[in-house]
Scaffold this motif. Structure first.
Motif, PDB file in Angstrom:
ATOM      1  N   THR A 188       0.830  -1.207   0.000  1.00 24.46           N
ATOM      2  CA  THR A 188       0.000   0.000   0.000  1.00 24.46           C
ATOM      3  C   THR A 188       0.861   1.253   0.000  1.00 24.46           C
ATOM      4  OG1 THR A 188      -1.738  -1.177   1.207  1.00 24.46           O
ATOM      5  CG2 THR A 188      -1.817   1.223   1.236  1.00 24.46           C
ATOM      6  N   ILE A 189       1.904   1.281   0.829  1.00 23.47           N
ATOM      7  CA  ILE A 189       2.771   2.462   0.906  1.00 23.47           C
ATOM      8  C   ILE A 189       3.489   2.690  -0.420  1.00 23.47           C
ATOM      9  CG2 ILE A 189       4.791   3.430   2.059  1.00 23.47           C
ATOM     10  CD1 ILE A 189       3.891   1.932   4.578  1.00 23.47           C
ATOM     11  N   LEU A 190       3.960   1.624  -1.066  1.00 21.36           N
ATOM     12  CA  LEU A 190       4.612   1.760  -2.369  1.00 21.36           C
ATOM     13  C   LEU A 190       3.648   2.314  -3.414  1.00 21.36           C
ATOM     14  CD1 LEU A 190       6.700  -1.555  -2.511  1.00 21.36           C
ATOM     15  CD2 LEU A 190       7.543   0.758  -2.056  1.00 21.36           C
ATOM     16  N   ALA A 191       2.392   1.860  -3.365  1.00 23.47           N
ATOM     17  CA  ALA A 191       1.400   2.354  -4.319  1.00 23.47           C
ATOM     18  C   ALA A 191       1.109   3.825  -4.099  1.00 23.47           C
ATOM     19  CB  ALA A 191       0.121   1.520  -4.208  1.00 23.47           C
ATOM     20  N   VAL A 192       1.001   4.256  -2.835  1.00 22.01           N
ATOM     21  CA  VAL A 192       0.730   5.663  -2.542  1.00 22.01           C
ATOM     22  C   VAL A 192       1.908   6.535  -2.974  1.00 22.01           C
ATOM     23  CG1 VAL A 192       0.291   7.322  -0.695  1.00 22.01           C
ATOM     24  CG2 VAL A 192      -0.869   5.122  -0.672  1.00 22.01           C
ATOM     25  N   LEU A 193       3.132   6.066  -2.741  1.00 19.92           N
ATOM     26  CA  LEU A 193       4.300   6.836  -3.158  1.00 19.92           C
ATOM     27  C   LEU A 193       4.327   7.041  -4.670  1.00 19.92           C
ATOM     28  CD1 LEU A 193       7.120   5.321  -0.897  1.00 19.92           C
ATOM     29  CD2 LEU A 193       6.263   7.677  -0.854  1.00 19.92           C
ATOM     30  N   GLU A 194       3.916   6.027  -5.418  1.00 23.12           N
ATOM     31  CA  GLU A 194       3.935   6.156  -6.872  1.00 23.12           C
ATOM     32  C   GLU A 194       2.761   6.979  -7.384  1.00 23.12           C
ATOM     33  OE1 GLU A 194       4.300   3.342 -10.864  1.00 23.12           O
ATOM     34  OE2 GLU A 194       4.436   2.471  -8.855  1.00 23.12           O
ATOM     35  N   ALA A 195       1.558   6.757  -6.815  1.00 21.50           N
ATOM     36  CA  ALA A 195       0.365   7.438  -7.327  1.00 21.50           C
ATOM     37  C   ALA A 195       0.293   8.892  -6.880  1.00 21.50           C
ATOM     38  CB  ALA A 195      -0.885   6.674  -6.876  1.00 21.50           C
ATOM     39  N   ARG A 196       0.665   9.195  -5.639  1.00 21.77           N
ATOM     40  CA  ARG A 196       0.488  10.548  -5.102  1.00 21.77           C
ATOM     41  C   ARG A 196       1.757  11.400  -5.192  1.00 21.77           C
ATOM     42  NH1 ARG A 196      -4.758  10.319  -5.677  1.00 21.77           N
ATOM     43  NH2 ARG A 196      -5.719   8.635  -4.441  1.00 21.77           N
ATOM     44  N   CYS A 197       2.936  10.743  -5.171  1.00 21.97           N
ATOM     45  CA  CYS A 197       4.186  11.505  -5.173  1.00 21.97           C
ATOM     46  C   CYS A 197       4.982  11.325  -6.453  1.00 21.97           C
ATOM     47  CB  CYS A 197       5.049  11.106  -3.975  1.00 21.97           C
ATOM     48  SG  CYS A 197       4.231  11.290  -2.379  1.00 21.97           S
ATOM     49  N   ILE A 257      -0.371   6.898   6.941  1.00 20.32           N
ATOM     50  CA  ILE A 257      -0.558   7.398   5.577  1.00 20.32           C
ATOM     51  C   ILE A 257      -1.893   6.891   5.047  1.00 20.32           C
ATOM     52  CG2 ILE A 257       0.362   7.391   3.226  1.00 20.32           C
ATOM     53  CD1 ILE A 257       3.118   6.952   4.380  1.00 20.32           C
ATOM     54  N   SER A 258      -2.751   7.819   4.595  1.00 13.72           N
ATOM     55  CA  SER A 258      -4.014   7.428   3.983  1.00 13.72           C
ATOM     56  C   SER A 258      -3.810   7.196   2.492  1.00 13.72           C
ATOM     57  CB  SER A 258      -5.075   8.507   4.218  1.00 13.72           C
ATOM     58  OG  SER A 258      -4.707   9.702   3.543  1.00 13.72           O
ATOM     59  N   LEU A 259      -4.788   6.600   1.838  1.00 16.40           N
ATOM     60  CA  LEU A 259      -4.671   6.322   0.408  1.00 16.40           C
ATOM     61  C   LEU A 259      -4.635   7.588  -0.432  1.00 16.40           C
ATOM     62  CD1 LEU A 259      -7.050   3.244   0.012  1.00 16.40           C
ATOM     63  CD2 LEU A 259      -4.578   3.276   0.283  1.00 16.40           C
ATOM     64  N   THR A 290       3.309  14.209   0.169  1.00 16.82           N
ATOM     65  CA  THR A 290       4.028  15.000  -0.838  1.00 16.82           C
ATOM     66  C   THR A 290       4.887  16.069  -0.185  1.00 16.82           C
ATOM     67  OG1 THR A 290       2.213  14.619  -2.391  1.00 16.82           O
ATOM     68  CG2 THR A 290       3.750  16.390  -2.906  1.00 16.82           C
ATOM     69  N   THR A 291       4.344  16.753   0.820  1.00 18.39           N
ATOM     70  CA  THR A 291       5.109  17.765   1.550  1.00 18.39           C
ATOM     71  C   THR A 291       6.294  17.139   2.265  1.00 18.39           C
ATOM     72  OG1 THR A 291       3.079  19.044   1.869  1.00 18.39           O
ATOM     73  CG2 THR A 291       4.959  19.595   3.261  1.00 18.39           C
ATOM     74  N   PHE A 292       6.082  15.967   2.836  1.00 15.72           N
ATOM     75  CA  PHE A 292       7.170  15.268   3.526  1.00 15.72           C
ATOM     76  C   PHE A 292       8.300  14.920   2.567  1.00 15.72           C
ATOM     77  CE2 PHE A 292       9.000  11.087   4.573  1.00 15.72           C
ATOM     78  CZ  PHE A 292       9.630  11.393   5.777  1.00 15.72           C
ATOM     79  N   VAL A 293       7.954  14.416   1.385  1.00 13.97           N
ATOM     80  CA  VAL A 293       8.979  14.050   0.399  1.00 13.97           C
ATOM     81  C   VAL A 293       9.748  15.287  -0.038  1.00 13.97           C
ATOM     82  CG1 VAL A 293       9.358  13.103  -1.910  1.00 13.97           C
ATOM     83  CG2 VAL A 293       7.725  12.009  -0.357  1.00 13.97           C
ATOM     84  N   GLY A 294       9.026  16.389  -0.318  1.00 17.49           N
ATOM     85  CA  GLY A 294       9.693  17.589  -0.773  1.00 17.49           C
ATOM     86  C   GLY A 294      10.568  18.215   0.290  1.00 17.49           C
ATOM     87  N   ASP A 295      10.133  18.152   1.549  1.00 18.08           N
ATOM     88  CA  ASP A 295      10.886  18.797   2.626  1.00 18.08           C
ATOM     89  C   ASP A 295      12.109  17.963   3.026  1.00 18.08           C
ATOM     90  OD1 ASP A 295      11.451  20.678   4.577  1.00 18.08           O
ATOM     91  OD2 ASP A 295      10.323  19.606   6.108  1.00 18.08           O
ATOM     92  N   MET A 296      11.958  16.646   3.043  1.00 18.44           N
ATOM     93  CA  MET A 296      13.044  15.793   3.525  1.00 18.44           C
ATOM     94  C   MET A 296      14.023  15.424   2.423  1.00 18.44           C
ATOM     95  SD  MET A 296      12.478  15.498   6.746  1.00 18.44           S
ATOM     96  CE  MET A 296      13.676  14.223   7.072  1.00 18.44           C
TER      97      MET A 296
END
Length: 455
Positions: free
Chosen positions: A335-344, A395-397, A445-451
């Motif tokens: 699920t986390i891998l799918a959210v990272l690809e679909a949302r980020c 993390i939500s979907l 998305t904010t977490f990925v951009g900030d970190m």
């Protein structure tokens, strides 16, 4: 009274009559005899029929009773999992993989209870008495006032328990017990169900606490019918990896205390040693900051525990990339891998993903989602996270970060171990966070951009 005939009862004295009459012959009351309907329709051989039992005593929810007096063992980790100590007349089921240390744990616990003043009987159905004595000598427990027996006949065991009336009885294990009135082999479903029912009933009637040891299947579930877990008051699982010295005693059911509570032990040459601060133990082998490592501030029962989540992302040479998970639900990783690809917009296609919770710990709460994502991104981008940072959040979907419970306890445990900053969902209630810098993130998305300066 003949089967199938109506029953007439006097409402004044309760006397039963064969037929109706205007006056009760027992008490002399007039017009007090009424016809009663049977408890169940049909013949008494197949249903309850017309025969009635005694009326049970009922109370209200406001009725006050003295709580049961617990007997502490002196082993703080065991008492924590039990809810504060051993409750009289309770039935406890302990399961775990072969060789994980169930017999060692229970022998140490029995010796502790015996030295605390309880009369204890250890019944071994798998080992001879000499083998148990050898283990006790190796653990330094030979002088403990514990009674020992090696037997598998349930009738003989119950007769002995009824004669001795110990405060605590250990049955190791329930799969080896056999009842002579059941025509089945020991370990079969009917034998395990019958033996567990008889032992639990004895515990409730005689006031003896009973601890049953149960084998587990290759799926990690206690072998035998699931009804055994419903019969007992407490179900404990003894977990751990063979390659690690850590052992975790986890309560999955407890009628006398909180469920999901854990006790942490370390396997040593002298037996199982208690671990008062499991967070420091799980992070003791953590070296310098490296890519793919994130520290998760979790909650196990009522205790905050910090664990290290490790990830490795590498190009795959297979048509279907591998997804290997240890200590976490594999479905959650997908699920986390799918959210990272679909949302980020961060793909993991063509990459092998390996995820591990260090120290043999198993994490089940969704608050670990953000730490897992951080470890995956750190490994993929080859960027190390700050070594003094803890991460938690669900993390939500949709990619949003949802707050989790007991945020203040997580931060307090992190501060105690020297961490100075944390990443948490935006709506988390952090309270007084003196000495701790909390970076609140609204979404993934904010977490990925900030970190990671991407997204």
């Amino acid at each position: 009274m003949a089967k199938g005939l109506p029953s007439f009862t006097c409402t004044a004295c309760g006397a039963v009559h064969r037929k109706w009459s205007g006056r009760c012959d027992a008490c002399g009351a007039w017009n007090s005899i009424i016809e009663e309907a049977p408890l169940a329709a049909g013949p008494s051989g197949k249903t309850l029929g017309g025969a009635k039992g005694r009326q049970i005593e009922v109370t209200t929810l406001a009725t006050t009773e003295t709580p049961p007096k617990r007997a502490p063992s002196g082993m703080d980790e065991l008492d924590r999992v039990l809810g504060g100590g051993l409750v009289p007349a309770s039935a406890i089921l302990v399961g775990g993989d072969p060789g994980i240390g169930k017999s060692t744990l229970l022998l140490q616990a029995t010796a502790s209870f015996a030295r605390a003043g309880l009369s204890c009987l250890y019944v071994s159905g798998e080992e001879a008495s000499a083998q148990v004595r050898m283990r006790a000598a190796r653990l330094g427990l030979a002088d403990a006032p514990v009674q020992l027996a090696a037997e598998t006949n349930l009738r003989d065991i119950l007769t002995t328990l009824d004669a001795l009336r110990p405060d605590l009885a250990i049955i190791d294990s329930i799969q080896t017990m056999w009842a002579d009135h059941v025509e089945a082999a020991p370990g079969s479903v009917s034998q395990v169900r019958s033996a567990a029912h008889e032992l639990v009933t004895f515990a409730k009637k005689r006031g003896t606490s009973v601890i049953l040891v149960g084998h587990v299947t290759k799926d990690g579930q206690i072998a035998g019918p699931r009804v055994v877990e419903h019969m007992v008051d407490t179900v404990l699982y003894f977990e751990g990896e063979r390659g690690h010295q850590f052992r975790i005693l986890r309560a999955v059911k407890n009628r006398f205390g909180p469920a999901d509570e854990i006790g942490v032990f370390e396997m040593t040459g002298a037996g199982l040693a208690e671990v008062a601060n499991p967070s420091a133990l799980f992070l003791s082998e953590r070296g310098q900051a490296s890519p793919g490592s994130a520290v998760f501030a979790g909650i196990e029962g009522t205790r905050p525990v910090l664990t290290e989540i490790q990830a490795l992302v590498a190009p795959s040479t297979l048509g279907t990339p591998r997804r290997t998970v240890v200590g976490l639900d594999s479905g959650r990783l997908s699920t986390i891998l799918a959210v990272l690809e679909a949302r980020c917009g961060i793909p993991f296609a063509g990459l092998d993903v390996f995820l591990n919770v260090a120290g043999g710990m198993r994490v089940s709460e969704p608050a670990a989602d953000l730490a897992v994502a951080a470890a995956l991104l750190s490994a993929r981008e080859d960027v190390a996270l700050p070594p003094d940072m803890v991460i938690f959040g669900e993390i939500s979907l949709s990619g949003a970060l949802r707050p989790v419970g007991q945020t203040e306890n997580r931060l307090k445990e992190a501060r105690k171990l020297g961490f100075s900053q944390a990443v948490a969902p935006e709506q988390s209630k952090t309270g007084g966070d003196d000495g701790m810098r909390v970076r609140k993130m609204p979404d993934l998305t904010t977490f990925v951009g900030d970190m990671f300066a991407a997204g």
